[in-house]
Design a protein around this motif. Structure first.
Motif, PDB file in Angstrom:
ATOM      1  N   VAL A 392      16.272 -21.200 -24.250  1.00 52.88           N
ATOM      2  CA  VAL A 392      16.225 -20.396 -23.015  1.00 52.88           C
ATOM      3  C   VAL A 392      17.591 -20.211 -22.365  1.00 52.88           C
ATOM      4  CG1 VAL A 392      13.892 -21.224 -22.581  1.00 52.88           C
ATOM      5  CG2 VAL A 392      15.817 -22.368 -21.463  1.00 52.88           C
ATOM      6  N   ALA A 393      18.646 -20.831 -22.893  1.00 56.62           N
ATOM      7  CA  ALA A 393      19.908 -20.895 -22.161  1.00 56.62           C
ATOM      8  C   ALA A 393      20.696 -19.593 -22.160  1.00 56.62           C
ATOM      9  CB  ALA A 393      20.778 -22.016 -22.734  1.00 56.62           C
ATOM     10  N   TYR A 394      20.658 -18.850 -23.251  1.00 56.23           N
ATOM     11  CA  TYR A 394      21.599 -17.738 -23.426  1.00 56.23           C
ATOM     12  C   TYR A 394      21.150 -16.453 -22.739  1.00 56.23           C
ATOM     13  CZ  TYR A 394      25.060 -14.811 -25.797  1.00 56.23           C
ATOM     14  OH  TYR A 394      26.086 -13.956 -26.071  1.00 56.23           O
ATOM     15  N   HIS A 395      19.887 -16.079 -22.910  1.00 63.29           N
ATOM     16  CA  HIS A 395      19.421 -14.772 -22.450  1.00 63.29           C
ATOM     17  C   HIS A 395      18.881 -14.837 -21.025  1.00 63.29           C
ATOM     18  CE1 HIS A 395      19.795 -12.884 -26.402  1.00 63.29           C
ATOM     19  NE2 HIS A 395      19.294 -13.983 -26.914  1.00 63.29           N
ATOM     20  N   VAL A 396      18.984 -13.718 -20.301  1.00 69.51           N
ATOM     21  CA  VAL A 396      18.434 -13.627 -18.952  1.00 69.51           C
ATOM     22  C   VAL A 396      16.907 -13.621 -19.032  1.00 69.51           C
ATOM     23  CG1 VAL A 396      20.459 -12.430 -18.047  1.00 69.51           C
ATOM     24  CG2 VAL A 396      18.536 -11.105 -18.966  1.00 69.51           C
ATOM     25  N   LYS A 397      16.263 -13.865 -17.877  1.00 74.29           N
ATOM     26  CA  LYS A 397      14.813 -14.066 -17.856  1.00 74.29           C
ATOM     27  C   LYS A 397      14.040 -12.887 -18.429  1.00 74.29           C
ATOM     28  CE  LYS A 397      12.342 -13.755 -14.040  1.00 74.29           C
ATOM     29  NZ  LYS A 397      11.702 -14.037 -12.738  1.00 74.29           N
ATOM     30  N   ASP A 398      14.393 -11.663 -18.065  1.00 72.78           N
ATOM     31  CA  ASP A 398      13.642 -10.497 -18.537  1.00 72.78           C
ATOM     32  C   ASP A 398      13.709 -10.375 -20.059  1.00 72.78           C
ATOM     33  OD1 ASP A 398      12.892  -9.894 -15.978  1.00 72.78           O
ATOM     34  OD2 ASP A 398      14.354  -8.293 -15.686  1.00 72.78           O
ATOM     35  N   ASP A 399      14.890 -10.647 -20.636  1.00 74.78           N
ATOM     36  CA  ASP A 399      15.020 -10.585 -22.096  1.00 74.78           C
ATOM     37  C   ASP A 399      14.235 -11.701 -22.772  1.00 74.78           C
ATOM     38  OD1 ASP A 399      16.600  -8.356 -21.955  1.00 74.78           O
ATOM     39  OD2 ASP A 399      18.502  -9.408 -22.237  1.00 74.78           O
ATOM     40  N   LEU A 400      14.195 -12.882 -22.137  1.00 74.36           N
ATOM     41  CA  LEU A 400      13.416 -13.987 -22.690  1.00 74.36           C
ATOM     42  C   LEU A 400      11.930 -13.643 -22.708  1.00 74.36           C
ATOM     43  CD1 LEU A 400      15.102 -17.084 -21.010  1.00 74.36           C
ATOM     44  CD2 LEU A 400      14.932 -16.679 -23.460  1.00 74.36           C
ATOM     45  N   LYS A 401      11.446 -13.093 -21.604  1.00 74.38           N
ATOM     46  CA  LYS A 401      10.021 -12.735 -21.533  1.00 74.38           C
ATOM     47  C   LYS A 401       9.689 -11.658 -22.563  1.00 74.38           C
ATOM     48  CE  LYS A 401       8.007 -12.373 -17.544  1.00 74.38           C
ATOM     49  NZ  LYS A 401       7.703 -11.970 -16.143  1.00 74.38           N
TER      50      LYS A 401
END
Length: 416
Positions: A392-401
């Motif tokens: 979860v560290a690299y990408h912003v929340k929207d991209d993670l979701k």
């Protein structure tokens, strides 16, 4: 064997420019593989280092910051680090127990070179940090044995069984300089890759086994301070000497890579007194005149100014939000035949596919057809081939979701 006349040396800017032949966002694929902060969080470091750099340069009237340092690291750095860690852990951390390193992997290599007997035994968790496995391969005379773990961390009974198997297998030669015949490498808090943490009961049991069988335990305590709530007690604190027992079998290996920025290349070992004396005499550290002496002065300024505490709060809240969002998507969309561990801190979520599923093949399928993927379990263990690690560290929340939704859709398609 033929050797190349010249090796390929492309103009890469950082580690994640290329990974396994493809960048993290190359070809429109979201890759939840990187165990490092992404651009959005690194940008926040700019102002931190501008302020700290100015303060450090003011102190440069003391020319000692340009000299070789002492083997353990400067008194000022270790004093500020002990204050910061004492406040962060909620338990006393002594300056004299701290040794400056260039990060957790450097700390690991120092311990292997300095304290483990030649050909000494190395125990690891099944599964574990893949780069550590690469480091151990550079010590070919040592054997590596995996110890099972579950939701509460390492299985102590399996650990003792394997200790006895190997302890009686040969005549281990130790010495005052190389006092340990075996070492357990583990990640007790928010483990990489599974996200699990050692329970209180198992911490006590591991200390008992380490003392009984004289095994060194090296803990990568790199995620402890990224707890969503209070950080778990580190195993090192369980090994404190008291009137009944002798402590001195646990080392806590820390790094600013996870709580500040990877590029700073600063870390520390927290060690018991008998090991501190040995490390201070290490030829590697003494010849270096301490490692990264000037940069440790900059990090000292960051801690003195309260900037490290502020940045840690930013990282902790950001990673918590990202992980909770990712777990929410998984909980709502995963096929019922898949499960995952709900971590309470750190970087990683461990996804278990139906037994017999080739996770590596699925990761390739998901990248090609759904434009999202992660690391297959085979990188962390020979036996965890039906598992995946999501970071979860690299990408912003929207991209993670978005990536989580795509991976769930890919799983439904792949497992039909």
């Amino acid at each position: 064997m033929a050797f190349p006349e010249q090796i390929d040396d492309p103009p890469l800017k950082h580690l994640f420019d290329v990974s396994e032949g493809a960048g993290l966002e190359q070809e429109g694929v979201i890759r939840l593989t990187a165990g490092a902060p992404g651009p959005s969080l690194l940008q926040a470091c700019s102002e931190v280092f501008k302020q700290a750099w100015a303060r450090t340069l003011e102190k440069c009237n003391d020319v000692n910051v340009f000299q070789y340092g002492i083997a353990a690291g400067s008194w000022e750095f270790r004093e500020e680090l002990s204050k910061f860690l004492t406040e962060s852990y909620g338990e006393s951390v002594r300056r004299s127990d701290l040794i400056l390193t260039c990060g957790a992997t450097h700390g690991l290599q120092i311990i292997l070179n300095t304290l483990l007997a030649p050909g000494g035994m190395i125990f690891v968790e099944n599964a574990t940090y893949m780069i550590a496995l690469d480091v151990f391969k550079e010590f070919p005379s040592s054997s590596i044995e995996s110890v099972e773990l579950d939701a509460n961390g390492i299985d102590p009974e399996d650990f003792e069984k394997k200790i006895m198997q190997w302890k009686n297998a040969k005549n281990w030669i130790t010495s005052e300089e190389k006092p340990f015949w075996a070492m357990l490498y583990c990640i007790p808090a928010f483990q990489n890759p599974t996200g699990t943490s050692l329970s209180h009961t198992r911490c006590l049991r591991l200390i008992e086994l380490a003392r009984k069988h004289d095994v060194l335990i090296l803990c990568d305590d790199v995620y402890n301070l990224l707890a969503h709530n209070n950080p778990p007690r580190r195993l090192f604190a369980y090994d404190r000497p008291d009137v009944y027992t002798f402590g001195g079998h646990v080392i806590s290996n820390g790094t600013f890579s996870k709580i500040l920025t990877p590029g700073v290349r600063i870390g520390w070992l927290e060690v018991p007194p008998r090991i501190a004396e040995r490390l201070r005499k290490s030829g590697i550290l003494r010849s270096s005149g301490s490692v990264n002496h000037f940069m440790s002065a900059v990090v000292t300024s960051i801690m003195e100014m309260g900037l490290q505490k502020q940045h840690l709060e930013l990282l902790r809240s950001t990673f918590k939000e990202r992980m909770l969002s990712l777990m929410e998507v998984l909980g709502e969309n995963l096929p019922k035949s898949c499960t995952f561990h709900r971590s309470e801190g750190g970087y990683y979520i461990w996804l278990e596919l139906p037994e017999g599923t080739d996770a590596a093949d699925f990761c390739n399928f998901s990248a090609e057809h759904f434009k999202a993927t992660a690391y297959a379990g085979k990188y962390f263990s020979k036996s965890k081939t039906s598992c995946m690690r999501l970071a979860v560290a690299y990408h912003v929340k929207d991209d993670l979701k978005k990536a989580a939704e795509l991976i769930c859709k890919a799983l439904h398609a792949y497992l039909k």
